[in-house]
Design a protein around this motif. Structure first.
Motif, PDB file in Angstrom:
ATOM      1  N   LEU A 165       1.053  -1.349   0.115  1.00 55.27           N
ATOM      2  CA  LEU A 165      -0.145  -0.133   0.237  1.00 55.27           C
ATOM      3  C   LEU A 165       0.869   1.443  -0.247  1.00 55.27           C
ATOM      4  N   GLY A 222       1.320   1.978  -3.314  1.00 53.83           N
ATOM      5  CA  GLY A 222       1.066   2.450  -4.093  1.00 53.83           C
ATOM      6  C   GLY A 222       0.234   3.421  -4.045  1.00 53.83           C
ATOM      7  N   ARG A 223       0.472   4.396  -2.875  1.00 50.80           N
ATOM      8  CA  ARG A 223       0.691   5.525  -2.604  1.00 50.80           C
ATOM      9  C   ARG A 223       0.592   6.582  -3.300  1.00 50.80           C
ATOM     10  N   LYS A 247      -0.136  11.792  -0.480  1.00 48.06           N
ATOM     11  CA  LYS A 247      -1.591  10.946  -0.358  1.00 48.06           C
ATOM     12  C   LYS A 247      -2.552  11.971  -0.733  1.00 48.06           C
ATOM     13  N   GLU A 254      -6.884   3.730  -1.949  1.00 44.31           N
ATOM     14  CA  GLU A 254      -5.179   3.755  -1.696  1.00 44.31           C
ATOM     15  C   GLU A 254      -5.540   4.376   0.231  1.00 44.31           C
TER      16      GLU A 254
END
Lengths: 264, 396
Positions: free
Chosen positions: B256, B259-260, B337, B380
């Motif tokens: 994660l 992914g951010r 993010k 996310e």
């Protein structure tokens, strides 16, 4: 067969064109890109190479420009050229079209290609003449604004865009061909090709390496001098005809066209 | 009164203050150019239609695979591009600048589908999946979210028990991107494999007992594939365990984090795309005898958004660089993010506002941008979860 492709680094199309009044040149600062017309020339070379009609040993990209212009060569090799040559020298700064064509021809003489390809115009200077100048120095036949090119052993069959319609011309090799953007749809460079671009041979040359006479290039060696430079006049506002009565509107449009002798 | 001294070891090394370079490398710039040309040339002409018809962009995925864009940050030995995280973020940004559905398809595939196999898979798992993933011929999906467990990943209900050398899986996942396309190869899930033990297991599509549900009717991201999944006694070989048993929670948290970065790049891209559209429209649209771009009220919006984008972009690139340098990037990625999701929503809203009534109809891309933006403050990890991550890192 060996193909040389002339390429140029130009200001990116998205950057608004500006004139530098102090140097009387186009302001070439800001984001740059490979001249879009040259990507069509590279694609044309790749299609000859991949077409299988003739055996192409190598495609060589050639540029003349400041230090930063190597990026245009990286792009050219990422699009498929096998190696590249960068002609760069302080003595070349300020060269006009004729001086640039002479200098490029000196590099091409050393390479002795069977075919020289280039975009018909650059996105910045737009002189349209580089192919003809280079061809004159190389004593090769030349065609400009070519939009179709079929290669046969020892010659090319080309269609060139004329003012009205197309000319179909057969031309003996070696020759210099400048291409229009209708000739093909250039491919995208793959990520792999971009990552591998630095590994392909890039030769950097100065004027001495290429036997270029210093007094024939640069600002001093150029026979043109720019007295003033101005942006093109702004487009006149168009005329809007409101469509109230369609017969009347058609009549107005026809008489507008007749006034300008645009109807045959 | 005395000032609290900073805790030992907390101060940042001076080096990180000095090593600031805002220029892209030649390769990064060339990759950015490739993505920009591809987005403008290939994605833009079909984006409206794909969104309207809620159609997955198979043809674009195939093209992106051929160009090497479906496995950008993975080693060439696995068929990847061998480029860095920043190059990857630049590509996601350029895609989202034109269309978020295509952007998230590539981003979820790369950061969530492929990453766990690359980072935690054994050599045989990598050999089996990486080449197809990097070529874009197979899509990977990441199955973390459940009806009652999203970022609270420890609350996972899906269970897997070992029986005769096979994992038997029961449970459900939801909101899973790229799980139900014709080219989806597997979903890597989190599952409870024992008391207080969470592990990751690869479940190939087509496994009996593993069912991919109907695609959701979403607010945006219409051309991307998002589905609920159910597992009813689904059996996969024991060797489909991904990484060590019991490490599933940690592995997916790491996934994660990465992914951010790409979702932040989506936010920067969407905001930039909204600004591009708003500026072009404002220059063209006349009101009271002049372009509306000459009105201060419109100029203030354009200036503010462009400034916010510049700041958000730097934060996103910094997170990418930290990851590339092997440094801890969790905090920066969470900050990026948080910043970019909010910015995307605001930029899209201002772009619609500048378009006036035209912004409310689908003929103009900003309408789609507005619908696509909202998920960026949710997916996310929601903004509230990012705030939690950031506050924890601050020691609050």
């Amino acid at each position: 067969m060996k193909i040389c492709v002339l390429v140029k680094e130009v200001p990116d199309a998205a950057v608004e064109k500006r004139i530098d009044q102090s140097s009387k040149r186009i302001d070439r600062s800001g984001e740059k890109n490979l001249n879009p017309f040259d990507t069509h020339a590279i694609e044309a070379a790749m299609q000859v190479k991949e077409g299988g009609v003739v055996d192409v040993e190598e495609v060589v990209a050639v540029t003349m420009g400041p230090e930063s212009a190597f990026r245009a060569l990286h792009k050219a090799v990422s699009l498929g050229a096998d190696r590249s040559i960068h002609l760069t020298d302080d003595a070349l700064a300020g060269s006009d079209c004729c001086a640039t064509g002479y200098a490029l021809a000196k590099i091409l003489e050393e390479e002795s290609p069977d075919l020289v390809l280039l975009g018909q115009q650059s996105d910045d200077g737009e002189c349209y003449t580089m192919g003809a100048i280079v061809a004159d120095h190389l004593r090769m036949p030349s065609l400009t604004q070519v939009i179709k090119m079929d290669v046969e052993e020892g010659k090319l069959r080309c269609e060139r865009q004329a003012e009205y319609g197309y000319d179909t011309v057969e031309i003996q090799l070696p020759a210099v061909i400048s291409v229009g953007d209708a000739i093909n749809e250039p491919r995208y460079p793959s990520l792999k090709a971009i990552m591998g671009a630095k590994k392909k041979q890039l030769d950097t040359k100065g004027i001495a390496d290429a036997g270029i006479e210093a007094d024939r290039v640069g600002e001093g060696g150029s026979r043109t001098s720019v007295l003033s430079i101005n942006p093109p006049p702004a487009k006149q506002a168009g005329e809007i005809i409101e469509d109230e009565d369609t017969n009347e509107t058609v009549g107005k449009i026809v008489s507008w066209l007749e006034e300008r002798k645009l109807l045959a | 009164m005395h000032l609290k001294r900073p805790a030992a070891g907390r101060s940042r090394p001076l080096r990180s203050l000095l090593a600031v370079d805002f220029d892209l490398s030649d390769e990064q710039a060339a990759i950015q150019r490739l993505a920009r040309d591809f987005a403008q040339g290939e994605v833009r002409p079909v984006a409206e239609e794909l969104d309207r018809e809620k159609r997955f962009p198979y043809e674009l995925v195939k093209q992106m695979g051929e160009l090497g864009l479906m496995g950008i940050p993975y080693p060439e030995s696995y068929g990847g591009g061998g480029a860095d995280t920043l190059s990857y973020a630049l590509v996601v940004e350029e895609l989202a600048r034109v269309d978020s559905s295509v952007g998230i398809t590539l981003a979820a595939h790369t950061s969530l589908g492929t990453w766990p196999i690359y980072a935690f898979g054994d050599e045989s798992q990598k050999a089996e999946w990486m080449p197809g993933l990097c070529a874009g011929e197979t899509l990977g999906a990441f199955g973390l979210t459940e009806p009652e467990a999203g970022s609270d990943a420890a609350n996972v209900r899906t269970r897997a028990r070992l029986e005769d050398g096979e994992w038997v899986i029961d449970g459900a996942k939801q909101f899973i991107t790229n799980s139900g396309t014709d080219i989806s190869g597997f979903v890597a899930i989190t599952a409870r494999t024992g008391e207080g033990e969470i592990s990751n297991i690869i479940v190939p599509n087509g496994t009996p007992g593993y069912a991919v549900g109907q695609a959701y009717r979403k607010m945006g991201w219409n051309a991307s594939d998002t589905r609920p999944l159910s597992f009813d006694g689904a059996r996969v070989p024991e060797e489909n365990l991904l990484g060590p048993r019991g490490m599933g929670f940690k592995q997916f948290m790491q996934t994660l984090d990465g992914g951010r970065i790409s979702v932040s790049a989506m936010g920067v891209g969407l905001a930039q795309g909204a600004l591009d559209e708003a500026l072009a429209y404002a220059r063209e649209r006349q009101a009271f005898g002049k372009s509306i771009s000459k009105f201060q009220a419109i100029q203030a919006k354009l200036a503010d958004i462009s400034t916010e984008i510049a700041a958000a972009r730097l934060l996103t690139y910094k997170a990418a660089k930290e990851k590339d340098e092997g440094r801890n990037f969790s905090l920066t990625a969470a900050q990026a993010k948080l910043k970019t999701g909010r910015l995307a929503v605001r930029a899209a809203e201002e772009a619609v506002q500048i378009h006036g009534g035209y912004g409310y109809i689908e003929e103009y891309p900003v309408c789609r941008f507005y619908r696509d933006a909202k998920i960026l403050t949710i997916g996310e990890g929601t903004d509230e979860v990012q705030q939690m991550v950031i506050a924890r890192a601050l020691g609050a």
